[in-house]
Design a protein around this motif. Structure first.
Motif, PDB file in Angstrom:
ATOM      1  N   LYS A  58       8.321  -0.391   5.776  1.00 24.71           N
ATOM      2  CA  LYS A  58       8.296   0.614   4.872  1.00 24.71           C
ATOM      3  C   LYS A  58       8.851   0.796   3.613  1.00 24.71           C
ATOM      4  N   ILE A  59       8.302   1.128   2.766  1.00 24.43           N
ATOM      5  CA  ILE A  59       8.920   1.409   1.546  1.00 24.43           C
ATOM      6  C   ILE A  59       9.079   2.849   1.142  1.00 24.43           C
ATOM      7  N   ALA A  60      10.049   3.331   0.383  1.00 22.40           N
ATOM      8  CA  ALA A  60      10.375   4.652  -0.126  1.00 22.40           C
ATOM      9  C   ALA A  60      10.756   4.538  -1.227  1.00 22.40           C
ATOM     10  N   GLY A  61      10.600   5.595  -2.409  1.00 25.32           N
ATOM     11  CA  GLY A  61      11.494   5.527  -3.682  1.00 25.32           C
ATOM     12  C   GLY A  61      10.688   6.451  -4.548  1.00 25.32           C
ATOM     13  N   THR A  62      10.734   5.909  -5.797  1.00 24.47           N
ATOM     14  CA  THR A  62      10.309   6.316  -6.998  1.00 24.47           C
ATOM     15  C   THR A  62       9.244   5.283  -7.514  1.00 24.47           C
ATOM     16  N   LEU A  63       8.706   5.579  -8.645  1.00 21.62           N
ATOM     17  CA  LEU A  63       7.734   4.446  -9.560  1.00 21.62           C
ATOM     18  C   LEU A  63       8.852   3.430 -10.092  1.00 21.62           C
ATOM     19  N   ALA A  64      10.102   3.728  -9.953  1.00 18.46           N
ATOM     20  CA  ALA A  64      11.065   2.645 -10.671  1.00 18.46           C
ATOM     21  C   ALA A  64      11.690   1.719  -9.695  1.00 18.46           C
ATOM     22  N   GLY A  65      11.585   2.269  -8.266  1.00 16.54           N
ATOM     23  CA  GLY A  65      12.260   1.692  -7.401  1.00 16.54           C
ATOM     24  C   GLY A  65      12.806   2.392  -6.010  1.00 16.54           C
ATOM     25  N   GLY A  66      13.436   1.970  -5.120  1.00 13.33           N
ATOM     26  CA  GLY A  66      13.717   2.441  -3.948  1.00 13.33           C
ATOM     27  C   GLY A  66      14.290   1.461  -2.907  1.00 13.33           C
ATOM     28  N   GLU A  67      13.853   1.699  -1.513  1.00 11.99           N
ATOM     29  CA  GLU A  67      14.306   1.087  -0.528  1.00 11.99           C
ATOM     30  C   GLU A  67      13.172   0.674   0.314  1.00 11.99           C
TER      31      GLU A  67
ATOM     32  N   VAL B 165       0.905  -1.294   0.080  1.00 16.03           N
ATOM     33  CA  VAL B 165      -0.054   0.136  -0.026  1.00 16.03           C
ATOM     34  C   VAL B 165       0.803   1.393  -0.078  1.00 16.03           C
ATOM     35  N   ALA B 166       0.746   2.022  -0.827  1.00 17.28           N
ATOM     36  CA  ALA B 166       1.585   3.413  -0.879  1.00 17.28           C
ATOM     37  C   ALA B 166       1.030   4.325  -1.544  1.00 17.28           C
ATOM     38  N   ARG B 167       1.386   5.650  -1.418  1.00 17.90           N
ATOM     39  CA  ARG B 167       0.890   6.870  -1.864  1.00 17.90           C
ATOM     40  C   ARG B 167       1.986   7.689  -2.286  1.00 17.90           C
ATOM     41  N   GLY B 168       1.917   8.624  -3.295  1.00 21.90           N
ATOM     42  CA  GLY B 168       2.900   9.438  -3.553  1.00 21.90           C
ATOM     43  C   GLY B 168       2.497  10.647  -4.676  1.00 21.90           C
ATOM     44  N   SER B 169       3.281  10.905  -5.612  1.00 24.24           N
ATOM     45  CA  SER B 169       2.894  11.942  -6.346  1.00 24.24           C
ATOM     46  C   SER B 169       3.735  11.617  -7.951  1.00 24.24           C
ATOM     47  N   VAL B 170       3.132  11.794  -8.918  1.00 21.47           N
ATOM     48  CA  VAL B 170       3.705  11.522 -10.232  1.00 21.47           C
ATOM     49  C   VAL B 170       4.478  12.957 -10.488  1.00 21.47           C
ATOM     50  N   VAL B 171       4.065  14.057  -9.961  1.00 17.00           N
ATOM     51  CA  VAL B 171       4.663  15.263 -10.313  1.00 17.00           C
ATOM     52  C   VAL B 171       6.023  15.180  -9.859  1.00 17.00           C
ATOM     53  N   GLU B 172       6.098  14.645  -8.511  1.00 14.73           N
ATOM     54  CA  GLU B 172       7.470  14.670  -7.813  1.00 14.73           C
ATOM     55  C   GLU B 172       8.209  13.531  -8.173  1.00 14.73           C
ATOM     56  N   ASN B 173       7.497  12.372  -8.589  1.00  9.92           N
ATOM     57  CA  ASN B 173       8.075  10.820  -8.757  1.00  9.92           C
ATOM     58  C   ASN B 173       8.541  10.455  -7.488  1.00  9.92           C
ATOM     59  N   VAL B 174       7.830  10.327  -6.530  1.00 10.34           N
ATOM     60  CA  VAL B 174       8.084   9.744  -5.275  1.00 10.34           C
ATOM     61  C   VAL B 174       7.078   8.967  -4.577  1.00 10.34           C
TER      62      VAL B 174
END
Length: 158
Positions: free
Chosen positions: A141-150, A109-118
């Motif tokens: 927890k996860i954090a990153g971009t739409l392509a990957g992260g940590e 489950v995640a939320r974010g922004s395509v404008v900020e790519n987060v």
């Protein structure tokens, strides 16, 4: 004679207590951390409504670190008119957790922004792992971009 018997009972109790403590300690959650990389998606559904874009897609996700292997994600992404987004999905994962072979299902489950790519969110292992030891079960927890992260969290290593 009674002293020897009491001493034997006391020693047996102490050994049993130590064994139970060791089993509890090894079964307690350990820190989990690593990276994830998402591959190209295959879009299965796309529709618009009220200025929002609804997508359902699958793609491979590679995990490294505590969880090491590849999974197939099935994700539902909503991109709102203001650029914010919500993601819900699962990952059918095959690889290792804590160095042991596993087949797991992650819930995301995640939320974010395509404008900020987060993106920021959470994961929970909802199925899999060894039924007796629970190896691989965890959350975090996860954090990153739409392509990957940590990812960072806790995992049962047996």
């Amino acid at each position: 004679m009674h002293f020897t018997r009491r001493l034997s009972v006391l020693l047996a109790y102490a050994l049993f207590s130590l064994a139970a403590l060791a089993a509890t300690a090894s079964a307690s959650p350990q820190p989990a951390s690593g990276t994830f990389t998402e591959g190209p998606q295959t879009i299965h559904e796309a529709r618009q409504s009220g200025g929002n874009l609804f997508l359902r897609f699958t793609r491979n996700v590679t995990l490294t670190g505590t969880y090491d292997g590849v999974g197939l994600s099935d994700e539902r992404l909503v991109i709102h008119a203001d650029g914010s987004l919500n993601i819900h999905g699962t990952i059918d994962f095959v690889g290792t957790a804590c160095g042991a072979p596993v087949h797991l299902t992650f819930n995301l489950v995640a939320r974010g922004s395509v404008v900020e790519n987060v993106i920021v969110g959470s994961y929970t292992v909802i199925r899999g792992g060894d039924s007796e030891t629970g190896v691989g079960r965890g959350n975090g927890k996860i954090a990153g971009t739409l392509a990957g992260g940590e990812y960072q969290g806790r995992v049962h290593c047996g």
